[in-house]
Design a protein around this motif. Structure first.
Motif, mmCIF file in Angstrom:
data_model
loop_
_atom_site.group_PDB
_atom_site.id
_atom_site.type_symbol
_atom_site.label_atom_id
_atom_site.label_comp_id
_atom_site.label_asym_id
_atom_site.label_seq_id
_atom_site.Cartn_x
_atom_site.Cartn_y
_atom_site.Cartn_z
ATOM 1 N N LEU A 48 0.827 -1.205 0.000
ATOM 2 C CA LEU A 48 0.000 0.000 0.000
ATOM 3 C C LEU A 48 0.862 1.257 0.000
ATOM 4 O O LEU A 48 0.516 2.264 -0.618
ATOM 5 N N THR A 49 2.007 1.204 0.659
ATOM 6 C CA THR A 49 2.918 2.348 0.684
ATOM 7 C C THR A 49 3.326 2.746 -0.733
ATOM 8 O O THR A 49 3.364 3.934 -1.077
ATOM 9 N N GLU A 50 3.630 1.766 -1.570
ATOM 10 C CA GLU A 50 4.012 2.043 -2.961
ATOM 11 C C GLU A 50 2.832 2.630 -3.735
ATOM 12 O O GLU A 50 2.990 3.557 -4.530
ATOM 13 N N ALA A 51 1.637 2.116 -3.499
ATOM 14 C CA ALA A 51 0.443 2.634 -4.174
ATOM 15 C C ALA A 51 0.219 4.106 -3.802
ATOM 16 O O ALA A 51 -0.098 4.934 -4.661
ATOM 17 N N LEU A 52 0.411 4.433 -2.537
ATOM 18 C CA LEU A 52 0.246 5.822 -2.100
ATOM 19 C C LEU A 52 1.316 6.724 -2.721
ATOM 20 O O LEU A 52 1.038 7.868 -3.079
ATOM 21 N N GLY A 53 2.515 6.201 -2.877
ATOM 22 C CA GLY A 53 3.579 6.958 -3.537
ATOM 23 C C GLY A 53 3.230 7.236 -4.987
ATOM 24 O O GLY A 53 3.470 8.328 -5.503
ATOM 25 N N ALA A 54 2.658 6.255 -5.664
ATOM 26 C CA ALA A 54 2.254 6.436 -7.057
ATOM 27 C C ALA A 54 1.124 7.463 -7.170
ATOM 28 O O ALA A 54 1.087 8.257 -8.118
ATOM 29 N N PRO B 180 -9.719 -2.035 -6.161
ATOM 30 C CA PRO B 180 -9.219 -3.317 -5.654
ATOM 31 C C PRO B 180 -8.425 -4.000 -6.774
ATOM 32 O O PRO B 180 -8.837 -3.978 -7.928
ATOM 33 N N THR B 181 -7.301 -4.587 -6.441
ATOM 34 C CA THR B 181 -6.513 -5.279 -7.454
ATOM 35 C C THR B 181 -7.327 -6.434 -8.021
ATOM 36 O O THR B 181 -7.856 -7.256 -7.258
ATOM 37 N N PRO B 182 -7.461 -6.482 -9.356
ATOM 38 C CA PRO B 182 -8.190 -7.611 -9.954
ATOM 39 C C PRO B 182 -7.571 -8.939 -9.516
ATOM 40 O O PRO B 182 -6.351 -9.066 -9.391
ATOM 41 N N ARG B 183 -8.400 -9.898 -9.259
ATOM 42 C CA ARG B 183 -7.971 -11.182 -8.715
ATOM 43 C C ARG B 183 -6.850 -11.816 -9.544
ATOM 44 O O ARG B 183 -5.895 -12.361 -9.001
ATOM 45 N N SER B 184 -6.940 -11.717 -10.855
ATOM 46 C CA SER B 184 -5.930 -12.350 -11.719
ATOM 47 C C SER B 184 -4.572 -11.654 -11.655
ATOM 48 O O SER B 184 -3.574 -12.201 -12.119
ATOM 49 N N LEU B 185 -4.511 -10.447 -11.071
ATOM 50 C CA LEU B 185 -3.264 -9.689 -10.991
ATOM 51 C C LEU B 185 -2.697 -9.616 -9.577
ATOM 52 O O LEU B 185 -1.650 -9.013 -9.368
ATOM 53 N N ARG B 186 -3.355 -10.189 -8.595
ATOM 54 C CA ARG B 186 -2.924 -10.074 -7.193
ATOM 55 C C ARG B 186 -1.520 -10.604 -7.000
ATOM 56 O O ARG B 186 -1.190 -11.685 -7.446
ATOM 57 N N ASN C 33 -3.570 -5.338 -2.227
ATOM 58 C CA ASN C 33 -4.944 -5.431 -2.720
ATOM 59 C C ASN C 33 -5.453 -4.124 -3.307
ATOM 60 O O ASN C 33 -6.619 -4.018 -3.642
ATOM 61 N N THR C 34 -4.574 -3.123 -3.420
ATOM 62 C CA THR C 34 -4.950 -1.836 -4.001
ATOM 63 C C THR C 34 -4.129 -1.586 -5.258
ATOM 64 O O THR C 34 -2.913 -1.736 -5.252
#
Length: 88
Positions: free
Chosen positions: A18-24, A39-45, A49-50
């Motif tokens: 999540l830290t990386e997602a917030l940085g982006a 939410p991260t699509p199931r096939s890409l998890r 989860n973000t």
């Protein structure tokens, strides 16, 4: 099947945390790129989860995210038949 903003934007990036997602998010905001947290699509998890989706026309913004030191696990184009590695 695509849902929500992903249906409109068509580009998605995934992260190990999540830290990386917030940085982006900060980078996308700084470059005035519209985005949505999804939410991260199931096939890409792969850890977080973000994910973030943004307009496919702005796919070059991935370079800015990487240059800012944000770690990605992937960048994809969302199509009705699945997710494909984003090429820019």
């Amino acid at each position: 099947m695509l849902y929500g903003k992903l249906k409109e934007y068509r580009a998605v990036i995934t992260f190990p945390s999540l830290t990386e997602a917030l940085g982006a998010e900060k980078v996308l905001t700084r470059f005035d790129c519209p985005f949505a947290s999804i939410p991260t699509p199931r096939s890409l998890r792969s850890g977080c989860n973000t994910s973030l989706c943004f307009p496919l026309e702005r796919k070059e913004i991935v370079d800015e995210v990487i240059d800012d030191g944000v770690v990605l696990t992937g960048a994809y184009e969302a199509r009705e038949d699945g997710f494909f590695s984003l090429v820019w």
